[in-house]
Scaffold this motif. Structure first.
Motif, PDB file in Angstrom:
ATOM      1  N   VAL A 122       8.815  39.833  13.597  1.00  0.00           N
ATOM      2  CA  VAL A 122       8.417  38.903  12.542  1.00  0.00           C
ATOM      3  C   VAL A 122       7.576  39.608  11.487  1.00  0.00           C
ATOM      4  CG1 VAL A 122       7.178  36.770  12.020  1.00  0.00           C
ATOM      5  CG2 VAL A 122       8.530  36.948  14.127  1.00  0.00           C
ATOM      6  N   ALA A 123       6.573  40.368  11.916  1.00  0.00           N
ATOM      7  CA  ALA A 123       5.690  41.061  10.977  1.00  0.00           C
ATOM      8  C   ALA A 123       6.404  42.230  10.323  1.00  0.00           C
ATOM      9  CB  ALA A 123       4.441  41.547  11.702  1.00  0.00           C
ATOM     10  N   GLY A 124       6.125  42.427   9.043  1.00  0.00           N
ATOM     11  CA  GLY A 124       6.642  43.580   8.336  1.00  0.00           C
ATOM     12  C   GLY A 124       8.087  43.479   7.898  1.00  0.00           C
ATOM     13  N   THR A 125       8.685  42.306   7.993  1.00  0.00           N
ATOM     14  CA  THR A 125      10.067  42.109   7.563  1.00  0.00           C
ATOM     15  C   THR A 125      10.138  40.903   6.641  1.00  0.00           C
ATOM     16  OG1 THR A 125      10.623  40.673   9.436  1.00  0.00           O
ATOM     17  CG2 THR A 125      10.962  43.042   9.724  1.00  0.00           C
ATOM     18  N   LEU A 126      11.023  40.982   5.653  1.00  0.00           N
ATOM     19  CA  LEU A 126      11.221  39.840   4.769  1.00  0.00           C
ATOM     20  C   LEU A 126      11.834  38.677   5.518  1.00  0.00           C
ATOM     21  CD1 LEU A 126      11.198  38.587   1.938  1.00  0.00           C
ATOM     22  CD2 LEU A 126      13.400  39.693   1.510  1.00  0.00           C
ATOM     23  N   VAL A 127      12.823  38.978   6.354  1.00  0.00           N
ATOM     24  CA  VAL A 127      13.478  37.982   7.203  1.00  0.00           C
ATOM     25  C   VAL A 127      13.269  38.405   8.652  1.00  0.00           C
ATOM     26  CG1 VAL A 127      15.658  36.868   7.802  1.00  0.00           C
ATOM     27  CG2 VAL A 127      15.218  37.537   5.428  1.00  0.00           C
ATOM     28  N   ALA A 128      12.776  37.502   9.470  1.00  0.00           N
ATOM     29  CA  ALA A 128      12.547  37.814  10.881  1.00  0.00           C
ATOM     30  C   ALA A 128      13.839  38.271  11.545  1.00  0.00           C
ATOM     31  CB  ALA A 128      11.991  36.586  11.601  1.00  0.00           C
ATOM     32  N   THR A 129      13.743  39.253  12.436  1.00  0.00           N
ATOM     33  CA  THR A 129      14.909  39.816  13.108  1.00  0.00           C
ATOM     34  C   THR A 129      14.624  39.905  14.606  1.00  0.00           C
ATOM     35  OG1 THR A 129      14.122  42.083  12.729  1.00  0.00           O
ATOM     36  CG2 THR A 129      15.582  41.135  11.062  1.00  0.00           C
ATOM     37  N   GLY A 130      15.496  40.625  15.308  1.00  0.00           N
ATOM     38  CA  GLY A 130      15.288  40.834  16.738  1.00  0.00           C
ATOM     39  C   GLY A 130      15.889  39.730  17.583  1.00  0.00           C
ATOM     40  N   PHE A 131      17.114  39.301  17.244  1.00  0.00           N
ATOM     41  CA  PHE A 131      17.802  38.268  18.009  1.00  0.00           C
ATOM     42  C   PHE A 131      18.767  38.908  19.002  1.00  0.00           C
ATOM     43  CE2 PHE A 131      16.361  36.104  14.224  1.00  0.00           C
ATOM     44  CZ  PHE A 131      15.945  34.869  14.701  1.00  0.00           C
ATOM     45  N   PRO A 132      19.039  38.259  20.116  1.00  0.00           N
ATOM     46  CA  PRO A 132      19.886  38.864  21.147  1.00  0.00           C
ATOM     47  C   PRO A 132      21.341  38.980  20.716  1.00  0.00           C
ATOM     48  CG  PRO A 132      19.356  36.592  21.705  1.00  0.00           C
ATOM     49  CD  PRO A 132      18.518  36.937  20.520  1.00  0.00           C
ATOM     50  N   ALA A 133      22.094  39.788  21.456  1.00  0.00           N
ATOM     51  CA  ALA A 133      23.502  40.074  21.154  1.00  0.00           C
ATOM     52  C   ALA A 133      24.405  38.973  21.689  1.00  0.00           C
ATOM     53  CB  ALA A 133      23.892  41.431  21.738  1.00  0.00           C
ATOM     54  N   THR A 134      24.170  37.756  21.220  1.00  0.00           N
ATOM     55  CA  THR A 134      24.952  36.588  21.607  1.00  0.00           C
ATOM     56  C   THR A 134      25.313  35.808  20.349  1.00  0.00           C
ATOM     57  OG1 THR A 134      22.982  35.184  21.822  1.00  0.00           O
ATOM     58  CG2 THR A 134      23.701  36.410  23.798  1.00  0.00           C
ATOM     59  N   PRO A 135      26.318  34.934  20.404  1.00  0.00           N
ATOM     60  CA  PRO A 135      26.608  34.081  19.247  1.00  0.00           C
ATOM     61  C   PRO A 135      25.395  33.264  18.814  1.00  0.00           C
ATOM     62  CG  PRO A 135      28.450  34.028  20.768  1.00  0.00           C
ATOM     63  CD  PRO A 135      27.343  34.772  21.468  1.00  0.00           C
ATOM     64  N   GLY A 149      15.888  32.722   2.187  1.00  0.00           N
ATOM     65  CA  GLY A 149      16.661  32.919   0.973  1.00  0.00           C
ATOM     66  C   GLY A 149      16.807  31.688   0.112  1.00  0.00           C
ATOM     67  N   MET A 150      16.687  30.489   0.685  1.00  0.00           N
ATOM     68  CA  MET A 150      16.851  29.264  -0.084  1.00  0.00           C
ATOM     69  C   MET A 150      15.555  28.797  -0.722  1.00  0.00           C
ATOM     70  SD  MET A 150      20.028  28.273  -0.067  1.00  0.00           S
ATOM     71  CE  MET A 150      19.977  26.525  -0.388  1.00  0.00           C
ATOM     72  N   ALA A 151      14.445  29.419  -0.395  1.00  0.00           N
ATOM     73  CA  ALA A 151      13.146  28.974  -0.904  1.00  0.00           C
ATOM     74  C   ALA A 151      13.129  29.011  -2.430  1.00  0.00           C
ATOM     75  CB  ALA A 151      12.031  29.848  -0.337  1.00  0.00           C
ATOM     76  N   GLY A 152      12.826  27.888  -3.026  1.00  0.00           N
ATOM     77  CA  GLY A 152      12.732  27.808  -4.475  1.00  0.00           C
ATOM     78  C   GLY A 152      14.057  27.679  -5.191  1.00  0.00           C
ATOM     79  N   GLY A 153      15.176  27.719  -4.462  1.00  0.00           N
ATOM     80  CA  GLY A 153      16.472  27.651  -5.112  1.00  0.00           C
ATOM     81  C   GLY A 153      16.671  28.780  -6.111  1.00  0.00           C
ATOM     82  N   ASP A 154      16.243  29.969  -5.755  1.00  0.00           N
ATOM     83  CA  ASP A 154      16.201  31.097  -6.686  1.00  0.00           C
ATOM     84  C   ASP A 154      17.236  32.155  -6.276  1.00  0.00           C
ATOM     85  OD1 ASP A 154      15.525  33.389  -8.177  1.00  0.00           O
ATOM     86  OD2 ASP A 154      13.408  32.825  -8.226  1.00  0.00           O
ATOM     87  N   PRO A 155      18.222  32.443  -7.134  1.00  0.00           N
ATOM     88  CA  PRO A 155      19.224  33.454  -6.783  1.00  0.00           C
ATOM     89  C   PRO A 155      18.626  34.822  -6.474  1.00  0.00           C
ATOM     90  CG  PRO A 155      19.915  32.206  -8.711  1.00  0.00           C
ATOM     91  CD  PRO A 155      18.490  31.815  -8.435  1.00  0.00           C
ATOM     92  N   GLN A 156      17.517  35.163  -7.115  1.00  0.00           N
ATOM     93  CA  GLN A 156      16.898  36.464  -6.857  1.00  0.00           C
ATOM     94  C   GLN A 156      16.289  36.511  -5.467  1.00  0.00           C
ATOM     95  OE1 GLN A 156      14.696  38.461 -10.057  1.00  0.00           O
ATOM     96  NE2 GLN A 156      12.996  38.724  -8.633  1.00  0.00           N
ATOM     97  N   VAL A 157      15.671  35.422  -5.042  1.00  0.00           N
ATOM     98  CA  VAL A 157      15.122  35.352  -3.690  1.00  0.00           C
ATOM     99  C   VAL A 157      16.246  35.463  -2.665  1.00  0.00           C
ATOM    100  CG1 VAL A 157      13.881  33.887  -2.043  1.00  0.00           C
ATOM    101  CG2 VAL A 157      13.102  34.033  -4.412  1.00  0.00           C
ATOM    102  N   TRP A 158      17.350  34.749  -2.930  1.00  0.00           N
ATOM    103  CA  TRP A 158      18.499  34.831  -2.033  1.00  0.00           C
ATOM    104  C   TRP A 158      19.017  36.262  -1.955  1.00  0.00           C
ATOM    105  CZ3 TRP A 158      21.137  33.039   1.833  1.00  0.00           C
ATOM    106  CH2 TRP A 158      22.469  33.427   2.024  1.00  0.00           C
ATOM    107  N   ALA A 159      19.130  36.923  -3.093  1.00  0.00           N
ATOM    108  CA  ALA A 159      19.657  38.284  -3.120  1.00  0.00           C
ATOM    109  C   ALA A 159      18.765  39.243  -2.345  1.00  0.00           C
ATOM    110  CB  ALA A 159      19.818  38.760  -4.564  1.00  0.00           C
ATOM    111  N   GLN A 160      17.455  39.090  -2.470  1.00  0.00           N
ATOM    112  CA  GLN A 160      16.531  39.971  -1.757  1.00  0.00           C
ATOM    113  C   GLN A 160      16.612  39.754  -0.249  1.00  0.00           C
ATOM    114  OE1 GLN A 160      12.888  38.850  -3.716  1.00  0.00           O
ATOM    115  NE2 GLN A 160      13.100  40.410  -5.311  1.00  0.00           N
ATOM    116  N   ALA A 161      16.632  38.491   0.167  1.00  0.00           N
ATOM    117  CA  ALA A 161      16.713  38.199   1.597  1.00  0.00           C
ATOM    118  C   ALA A 161      18.047  38.675   2.168  1.00  0.00           C
ATOM    119  CB  ALA A 161      16.524  36.711   1.830  1.00  0.00           C
ATOM    120  N   TYR A 162      19.106  38.420   1.431  1.00  0.00           N
ATOM    121  CA  TYR A 162      20.454  38.816   1.861  1.00  0.00           C
ATOM    122  C   TYR A 162      20.549  40.331   2.000  1.00  0.00           C
ATOM    123  CZ  TYR A 162      25.620  39.039   1.544  1.00  0.00           C
ATOM    124  OH  TYR A 162      26.957  39.276   1.764  1.00  0.00           O
ATOM    125  N   ALA A 163      20.059  41.050   0.977  1.00  0.00           N
ATOM    126  CA  ALA A 163      20.142  42.510   0.994  1.00  0.00           C
ATOM    127  C   ALA A 163      19.375  43.114   2.159  1.00  0.00           C
ATOM    128  CB  ALA A 163      19.623  43.069  -0.333  1.00  0.00           C
TER     129      ALA A 163
END
Length: 286
Positions: A122-135, A149-163
Motif C-alpha cells: 500500500v505504501a509508496g505506490t500510486l495504486v495498491a498492489t500485492g494481490f494473489p495469483a487468482t482471478p 483512477g476515477m477520482a475527480g473524473g480526470d483523464p490525467q489521473v486515470w492515465a497516471q493510475a493506469y500507467a
C-alpha cells in the motif's frame, strides 16, 4: 430516491436527438440552476441522459424483464496471444441506457458474493498492489485501479493510475473506454481537460464484479468490476452504475494491465438491480 450510499439522487431522463456511446457524469452550474448530464454505460445508444431537478421522475428500469439468470461464465480456452485477444474482444451482454440509473433493487443475485483479497503493498505506490495469483486477485487489483483512477473524473489521473500498472504493449490509457469517456465528461461539462472544478467531487466505489474469462494457463484474466459513480456539485448529487473490464496479466508476482488489445466494454447497471443480475454482476466483499 436515495442512492446506495444514502445520498439523494436526481433521476435522469433521456434527451432526444443524441446518439453514440459514452459514460461519464458531468455537472453544469448556472445561476440558480443545476443541470446534470449523465453519459453512462459501456454499450449504449445515447450519448446523454439529461436530468432536471424534479426528483419525482419515475425510476428507470423498475419492473424490468431483465431479472433473469446471468449469462454462463466464459470458459478458459487455450493460452497465448490469439486466445487472449479472442477472450478480450468477446462482447458482453447489452443493457438499455436506463439500466445504469438509480431504480428498484432485485431480490435475486447473480451468484455467491466474491470475496476480494486485500493488497499487500500500500505504501509508496500510486495504486495498491500485492494481490494473489487468482482471478479474485485480478479483480482486486482492477478495483484498486478504478478507485484511484476515477477520482475527480480526470483523464490525467486515470492515465497516471493506469500507467502505474500497465505492462509494455498495453493499450494506452487514452484508448480505453474509461479514458475516452472521462474526456467526454470534461467536454460535456465545459470543464478544463484536467484538474479539479470548484465545488465538485467525483468518486467511484466498487459494488460488484465478475470474471469474464481466464486462459488455460491462468496467467491472463479479463476482470470486470461494477461500482457506483457519484458526482457531488455543491451538495447536489447525481449517481449511477459504472462497469469496466480490463485484461490483466500475472507478471513477476503482480497483476498488470496486459499487453495487447483492451477488453470489450462491460455492461453498466445500477448495482443490485435486475439488470445487474442479468449481466452477471456478483456482490463483492472484503
Amino acid at each position: 430516491m436515495a442512492g446506495r450510499n444514502g445520498a439523494p439522487s436526481y433521476l435522469l431522463t433521456s434527451g432526444p436527438g443524441r446518439s453514440g456511446r459514452g459514460r461519464a457524469v458531468a455537472v453544469l452550474g448556472g445561476v440558480g440552476v443545476l443541470a446534470l448530464l449523465l453519459v453512462i454505460g459501456l454499450v449504449v445508444s445515447l450519448t446523454g441522459l439529461f436530468a432536471s431537478d424534479d426528483s419525482s421522475s419515475p425510476a428507470a428500469g423498475a419492473g424490468s424483464s431483465a431479472d433473469t439468470a446471468p449469462p454462463a461464465a466464459v470458459p478458459a480456452v487455450g493460452s497465448g496471444p490469439q486466445a487472449e485477444a479472442a477472450l478480450s474482444a468477446q462482447p458482453m451482454i447489452s443493457l438499455p441506457d436506463q439500466a445504469a440509473l438509480p431504480h428498484a433493487l432485485s431480490t435475486r443475485t447473480a451468484g455467491p458474493a466474491i470475496t476480494l483479497p486485500l493488497p499487500q503493498q500500500v505504501a509508496g505506490t500510486l495504486v495498491a498492489t500485492g494481490f494473489p495469483a487468482t482471478p479474485e486477485g485480478a479483480i482486486g487489483q482492477l478495483s484498486e485501479l478504478m478507485q484511484v483512477g476515477m477520482a475527480g473524473g480526470d483523464p490525467q489521473v486515470w492515465a497516471q493510475a493506469y500507467a502505474s500498472l500497465a505492462e509494455p504493449g498495453a493499450a494506452p490509457a487514452a484508448q480505453t473506454a474509461t479514458g475516452r469517456d472521462l474526456v467526454s465528461l470534461r467536454r460535456a461539462a465545459n470543464m478544463a481537460p484536467t484538474g479539479p472544478r470548484t465545488g465538485m467531487t467525483i468518486s467511484w466505489t466498487p459494488t460488484g464484479a465478475q470474471v469474464k474469462g481466464t486462459t488455460a494457463d491462468g496467467s491472463y484474466t479479463v476482470a470486470c468490476v461494477l461500482g457506483e459513480l457519484v458526482a457531488d456539485y455543491n451538495g447536489r448529487v447525481v449517481n449511477g452504475g459504472w462497469g469496466n473490464c480490463l485484461p490483466m496479466r500475472r507478471v513477476d508476482g503482480q497483476w498488470r494491465i496486459a499487453s495487447g488489445p483492451t477488453a470489450a466494454t462491460a455492461p453498466s447497471a445500477w448495482p443490485g438491480s435486475a439488470e445487474a443480475v442479468a449481466a452477471g454482476w456478483q456482490e463483492i466483499r472484503r
